[in-house]
Design a protein around this motif. Structure first.
Motif, PDB file in Angstrom:
ATOM      1  N   UNK A  69       0.845  -1.192   0.000  1.00  0.00           N
ATOM      2  CA  UNK A  69       0.000   0.000   0.000  1.00  0.00           C
ATOM      3  C   UNK A  69       0.890   1.255   0.000  1.00  0.00           C
ATOM      4  N   UNK A  70       0.309   2.452  -0.072  1.00  0.00           N
ATOM      5  CA  UNK A  70       1.140   3.666  -0.171  1.00  0.00           C
ATOM      6  C   UNK A  70       1.981   3.937   1.076  1.00  0.00           C
ATOM      7  N   UNK A  71       1.661   3.204   2.182  1.00  0.00           N
ATOM      8  CA  UNK A  71       2.428   3.422   3.419  1.00  0.00           C
ATOM      9  C   UNK A  71       3.366   2.262   3.698  1.00  0.00           C
ATOM     10  N   UNK A  72       3.726   1.539   2.662  1.00  0.00           N
ATOM     11  CA  UNK A  72       4.754   0.491   2.741  1.00  0.00           C
ATOM     12  C   UNK A  72       4.314  -0.778   3.471  1.00  0.00           C
ATOM     13  N   UNK A  73       3.030  -0.963   3.600  1.00  0.00           N
ATOM     14  CA  UNK A  73       2.538  -2.189   4.256  1.00  0.00           C
ATOM     15  C   UNK A  73       2.032  -3.153   3.180  1.00  0.00           C
ATOM     16  N   UNK A  74       2.250  -4.457   3.433  1.00  0.00           N
ATOM     17  CA  UNK A  74       1.717  -5.445   2.494  1.00  0.00           C
ATOM     18  C   UNK A  74       0.198  -5.478   2.629  1.00  0.00           C
ATOM     19  N   UNK A  75      -0.459  -5.405   1.464  1.00  0.00           N
ATOM     20  CA  UNK A  75      -1.921  -5.370   1.441  1.00  0.00           C
ATOM     21  C   UNK A  75      -2.381  -6.513   0.536  1.00  0.00           C
ATOM     22  N   UNK A  76      -3.608  -6.954   0.714  1.00  0.00           N
ATOM     23  CA  UNK A  76      -4.136  -7.970  -0.205  1.00  0.00           C
ATOM     24  C   UNK A  76      -4.820  -7.254  -1.364  1.00  0.00           C
ATOM     25  N   UNK A  77      -4.418  -7.540  -2.604  1.00  0.00           N
ATOM     26  CA  UNK A  77      -5.160  -6.931  -3.710  1.00  0.00           C
ATOM     27  C   UNK A  77      -6.575  -7.502  -3.775  1.00  0.00           C
ATOM     28  N   UNK A  78      -7.431  -6.881  -4.559  1.00  0.00           N
ATOM     29  CA  UNK A  78      -8.776  -7.410  -4.743  1.00  0.00           C
ATOM     30  C   UNK A  78      -8.679  -8.690  -5.573  1.00  0.00           C
ATOM     31  N   UNK A  79      -8.958  -9.820  -4.935  1.00  0.00           N
ATOM     32  CA  UNK A  79      -8.797 -11.115  -5.606  1.00  0.00           C
ATOM     33  C   UNK A  79     -10.131 -11.739  -6.020  1.00  0.00           C
ATOM     34  N   UNK A  80     -11.149 -10.883  -6.164  1.00  0.00           N
ATOM     35  CA  UNK A  80     -12.481 -11.373  -6.543  1.00  0.00           C
ATOM     36  C   UNK A  80     -12.428 -12.240  -7.811  1.00  0.00           C
ATOM     37  N   UNK A  81     -11.647 -11.846  -8.784  1.00  0.00           N
ATOM     38  CA  UNK A  81     -11.597 -12.582 -10.055  1.00  0.00           C
ATOM     39  C   UNK A  81     -10.319 -13.408 -10.200  1.00  0.00           C
ATOM     40  N   UNK A  82      -9.550 -13.486  -9.121  1.00  0.00           N
ATOM     41  CA  UNK A  82      -8.246 -14.150  -9.218  1.00  0.00           C
ATOM     42  C   UNK A  82      -8.355 -15.668  -9.055  1.00  0.00           C
ATOM     43  N   UNK A  83      -7.581 -16.366  -9.858  1.00  0.00           N
ATOM     44  CA  UNK A  83      -7.298 -17.780  -9.612  1.00  0.00           C
ATOM     45  C   UNK A  83      -5.974 -18.032 -10.320  1.00  0.00           C
ATOM     46  N   UNK A  84      -5.285 -19.110  -9.950  1.00  0.00           N
ATOM     47  CA  UNK A  84      -4.015 -19.372 -10.651  1.00  0.00           C
ATOM     48  C   UNK A  84      -4.278 -19.635 -12.132  1.00  0.00           C
ATOM     49  N   UNK A  85      -5.449 -20.227 -12.438  1.00  0.00           N
ATOM     50  CA  UNK A  85      -5.782 -20.477 -13.856  1.00  0.00           C
ATOM     51  C   UNK A  85      -5.950 -19.147 -14.597  1.00  0.00           C
ATOM     52  N   UNK A  86      -6.634 -18.189 -13.972  1.00  0.00           N
ATOM     53  CA  UNK A  86      -6.822 -16.882 -14.628  1.00  0.00           C
ATOM     54  C   UNK A  86      -5.488 -16.135 -14.768  1.00  0.00           C
ATOM     55  N   UNK A  87      -4.654 -16.260 -13.742  1.00  0.00           N
ATOM     56  CA  UNK A  87      -3.309 -15.648 -13.820  1.00  0.00           C
ATOM     57  C   UNK A  87      -2.557 -16.203 -15.043  1.00  0.00           C
ATOM     58  N   UNK A  88      -2.661 -17.521 -15.228  1.00  0.00           N
ATOM     59  CA  UNK A  88      -1.969 -18.164 -16.360  1.00  0.00           C
ATOM     60  C   UNK A  88      -2.542 -17.682 -17.698  1.00  0.00           C
ATOM     61  N   UNK A  89      -3.867 -17.509 -17.747  1.00  0.00           N
ATOM     62  CA  UNK A  89      -4.503 -17.024 -18.993  1.00  0.00           C
ATOM     63  C   UNK A  89      -3.960 -15.638 -19.342  1.00  0.00           C
ATOM     64  N   UNK A  90      -3.878 -14.777 -18.337  1.00  0.00           N
ATOM     65  CA  UNK A  90      -3.379 -13.408 -18.578  1.00  0.00           C
ATOM     66  C   UNK A  90      -1.916 -13.459 -19.004  1.00  0.00           C
ATOM     67  N   UNK A  91      -1.134 -14.286 -18.314  1.00  0.00           N
ATOM     68  CA  UNK A  91       0.290 -14.389 -18.666  1.00  0.00           C
ATOM     69  C   UNK A  91       0.459 -14.896 -20.107  1.00  0.00           C
ATOM     70  N   UNK A  92      -0.296 -15.944 -20.437  1.00  0.00           N
ATOM     71  CA  UNK A  92      -0.194 -16.511 -21.795  1.00  0.00           C
ATOM     72  C   UNK A  92      -0.594 -15.472 -22.845  1.00  0.00           C
ATOM     73  N   UNK A  93      -1.609 -14.674 -22.520  1.00  0.00           N
ATOM     74  CA  UNK A  93      -2.020 -13.636 -23.465  1.00  0.00           C
ATOM     75  C   UNK A  93      -0.880 -12.604 -23.643  1.00  0.00           C
ATOM     76  N   UNK A  94      -0.293 -12.200 -22.525  1.00  0.00           N
ATOM     77  CA  UNK A  94       0.842 -11.247 -22.612  1.00  0.00           C
ATOM     78  C   UNK A  94       1.930 -11.839 -23.510  1.00  0.00           C
ATOM     79  N   UNK A  95       2.227 -13.122 -23.294  1.00  0.00           N
ATOM     80  CA  UNK A  95       3.313 -13.735 -24.080  1.00  0.00           C
ATOM     81  C   UNK A  95       2.948 -13.789 -25.564  1.00  0.00           C
TER      82      UNK A  95
END
Ligand SMILES: NC(=O)c1ccc[n+]([C@@H]2O[C@H](COP(=O)([O-])OP(=O)(O)OC[C@H]3O[C@@H](n4cnc5c(N)ncnc54)[C@H](OP(=O)(O)O)[C@@H]3O)[C@@H](O)[C@H]2O)c1
Length: 294
Positions: free
Chosen positions: A255-281
């Protein structure tokens, strides 16, 4: 403190300029990235006269051109023996009508997701040469505001709105950052960490072009009056670039004050992360040089 070689993208204005100036004040070699040579030279001279540090250089690239990002990364590698810190700060929100780059890609996704990801991949070898290297990616609290990702429409041809494009570009950058951290781990590369931070809302040129439609234009204009200075937004980038406290931390969202924060993971899954990565590649493959990571 050891003298580090630090590249800050989008260092010609706003948060990036403050970050580059502060890191120069600490005595590091700082490379000011800009898209406009004249503006970058002006900032270089300002930083030298303000800090007395003469180890300042410029690197020019229009990050809306992936070919130019590739060229700039190669230019950096030829000039410098290593890279200790990459601050992927350049970013923007675009107009109410969807626009594409000369290479044919939607602008927001290109600047905020593809360009920083391409820089991570292209400069990974230079980062590996550092005894302890860091990548800092610039997120936004608006990663929560992009709505539901549509993996059949990464280029936002069906559902473009400036705030959706911006929110999704930053959400995907959070996922790409996590993925890159995992790849480094898998490959046994222990000397590079990759984290991200969001600066909070601060008064910069961000969002100030009056091209986003009445409502969004008004929000950005009015908000500017109440927002803190860019110095406040640069705190966490500066901290992540040099603080010994985060030496071994990777894949996190600060976060802006140097603390670890949890991002909004409503749409997150490792499968979705892989889809985004593959698209970038799939987009970045033609822009990777022989020396790139992967
Ligand atoms: N300000 C906020 O409230 C806020 C909130 C959340 C996240 N952020 C993020 O913080 C980062 C910095 O933004 P800022 O607020 O400091 O904005 P800013 O004042 O508009 O600065 C943006 C920087 O990025 C550069 N840039 C823009 N388009 C570029 C391109 N096509 N190629 C190369 N460089 C380009 C700009 O260059 P020029 O000097 O040539 O314009 C400038 O140096 C961005 O990633 C933004 O998304 C900002």
């Amino acid at each position: 403190m050891e003298n580090k070689i630090i590249l800050v993208t989008g260092a010609t204005d706003g948060i990036g300029k403050i970050t580059a100036t502060s890191l120069a004040e600490q005595g590091h070699t700082v490379i000011v990235h800009g898209r406009n040579k004249q503006k970058a030279e002006t900032v270089l001279n300002e930083i030298i006269s303000k800090t007395g540090n003469k180890k300042i250089d410029i690197l020019i690239a229009d990050m809306l051109s992936l070919a130019d990002v590739k060229r700039a990364a190669e230019e950096f590698e030829q000039k410098y023996p290593k890279l200790d810190v990459l601050v992927n700060n350049a970013g923007a929100i675009f107009s109410k009508n969807r626009e594409t780059t000369t290479e044919g890609f939607e602008k927001t996704i290109t600047l905020n997701l593809m360009a920083p990801t391409l820089l991570m991949l292209s400069l990974e070898k230079a980062l590996e040469k550092s005894s302890s290297a860091r990548i800092i990616n610039m997120y936004s609290a608006m990663h929560k505001r992009g709505g539901k990702p549509d993996f059949s429409d990464f280029q936002l041809e069906k559902s473009y709105k400036p705030d959706r494009a911006y929110g999704l570009s930053k959400l995907y950058l959070v996922w790409a950052t996590r993925h890159f951290a995992k790849l480094l781990k898998e490959k046994g590369i222990k000397n590079i960490t990759v984290n991200g931070t969001h600066p909070g809302a601060v008064a910069t040129n961000f969002g100030q072009e009056p091209d986003k439609g009445f409502l969004i234009n008004t929000i950005f204009k009015v908000a500017l009056r109440f927002m803190p200075k860019p110095e406040v937004g640069a705190v966490s980038s500066i901290y992540l670039a040099t603080s010994p406290e985060v030496e071994k931390i990777t894949g996190e969202f600060f976060d802006p004050k140097n603390k670890i924060e949890k991002p909004d993971d409503k749409y997150y899954s490792t499968a979705n992360e892989q889809i985004v990565w593959d698209y970038c590649m799939s987009i970045l493959q033609p822009y990777l040089s022989q020396n790139s990571f992967l």
